[in-house]
Write an enzyme that holds these catalytic residues in place. Sequence first.
Site, short mmCIF file in Angstrom:
data_model
loop_
_atom_site.label_atom_id
_atom_site.label_comp_id
_atom_site.label_asym_id
_atom_site.label_seq_id
_atom_site.Cartn_x
_atom_site.Cartn_y
_atom_site.Cartn_z
N TRP A 101 0.89 -1.41 0.07
CA TRP A 101 0.07 0.05 0.02
C TRP A 101 0.87 1.18 0.00
O TRP A 101 0.42 2.18 -0.82
CB TRP A 101 -0.82 -0.03 1.24
CG TRP A 101 -2.18 -0.99 1.06
CD1 TRP A 101 -2.25 -2.19 1.73
CD2 TRP A 101 -2.99 -1.08 -0.17
NE1 TRP A 101 -3.33 -2.82 1.15
CE2 TRP A 101 -3.69 -2.18 0.14
CE3 TRP A 101 -3.38 -0.11 -1.07
CZ2 TRP A 101 -4.74 -2.51 -0.85
CZ3 TRP A 101 -4.17 -0.55 -2.06
CH2 TRP A 101 -5.01 -1.74 -1.91
N ASP A 183 -1.30 6.56 6.11
CA ASP A 183 -2.38 5.66 5.63
C ASP A 183 -2.59 4.51 6.69
O ASP A 183 -1.91 3.91 7.02
CB ASP A 183 -1.92 4.97 4.36
CG ASP A 183 -3.36 3.81 3.98
OD1 ASP A 183 -4.21 3.60 4.57
OD2 ASP A 183 -2.75 3.14 2.97
N LYS A 207 -12.42 -1.53 6.35
CA LYS A 207 -11.57 -2.46 7.48
C LYS A 207 -12.10 -2.40 8.75
O LYS A 207 -12.49 -3.41 9.42
CB LYS A 207 -10.16 -2.10 7.22
CG LYS A 207 -9.27 -2.68 6.16
CD LYS A 207 -9.99 -2.14 4.63
CE LYS A 207 -9.37 -2.77 3.47
NZ LYS A 207 -8.00 -2.02 2.82
#
Length: 372
Positions: A101, A183, A207
Amino acid sequence: MTRAWNFSAGPATLPLEVLQQAREELLDWHGIGAGIMEVSHRGKAFSGVIETAEADLRELLSIPENYKVLFLQGGQTLQFAQVPMNLLAGGSADYLVTGAWSQKAYKEAARVGKTRLVSSTEDGGGRFTRLPAIEDLRFDADAAYFHLCTNETIHGVEMHEEYEARLFDAIAAAAPGVPLISDMSSHILSRPLDVRRYGLISAGAQKNIGPSGLTLVIVRDDLLGRAAAGTPTILDYRNQADNDSMLNTPSTFAIYVAGLVFKWLKARGGLAEVAAVNREKAQRLYAAIDGSGGFYRSAVGLACRSIMNVPFNLPRPELEAQFVRESEAAGFIGLKGHKSVGGIRASIYNAVPLEAVEALLHFMDAFRAANA
Ligand SMILES: *Cc1c(COP(=O)(O)O)cnc(C)c1O
């Protein structure tokens, strides 16, 4: 009704109590004669919902006054572009790559403007299993910001509190005033967090917060109003902040459910309590992996194993496929590893109860006994 043991990485399981309340209120929210997603985002009912959600989130994370909370759309992936559009201001930004990511974030930002790779822990073949030694990192004191991903969902590499604090101190010393941007999609709300270390925190909701379609951004006031000329109106954080995230229609249902999740977290005693349960779940799962005589293996270094996402391998890919198949037949969901890395991954977000982990440990024991 049977609910499976759900270890999905995202969208992920939600607390049962939250789903039950949402079902209860689906057709008629608090006697208004309609569901909350069926009424104007500017009306009294929804205004109350979003204000309460923000207040509860502020309380859970102790978000200081000088930070704005934005309820946006476009997922974390849009943040990979929106952050540089708003904050690069013609300068260069530092990127630390510790998994898939943060690598995506780095590549996307490079399309927008100038970036510098501080370090990548990729060890060939797309594997990420560690964090860099902080004393080896070189910081650009003139960087517009320093970007990182504090929990790498696919590779299971997490910056725990101690590492995060040391990294913050190192940047504050070598590059004072350079804001940290993280993030936190897959571990926000999993433990207490010192928001003041960051200029901006963002997270896709699906999530650990609520349904997909909502992206949470927590941004310090002084970082608003820096968007590059030509930035579309809706992508300028300043405009969203000035309009209380209602520049256009927000993701009302997702915000409503996220608000229920915040209440649920508060009812459990807050993030310190939630973190203790999360640690126990993770410890028991890693202990089972490490104690399996090499049948189950975690590639991630001990100091940075994720509390939320636990990827592991079996001796052969065919056994991993069999593990996934048999787990599904036994009532488990979402244990297949990300397609880019294979193997198994158990995501054990806040809403995954200890009993689900216990059921998984039971299954893993039986599977090993039958196949070792
Ligand atoms: C899931 C995830 C993303 C991607 O989120 P989208 O909302 O699908 O764009 C980005 N970063 C991390 C850490 C994630 O876990």
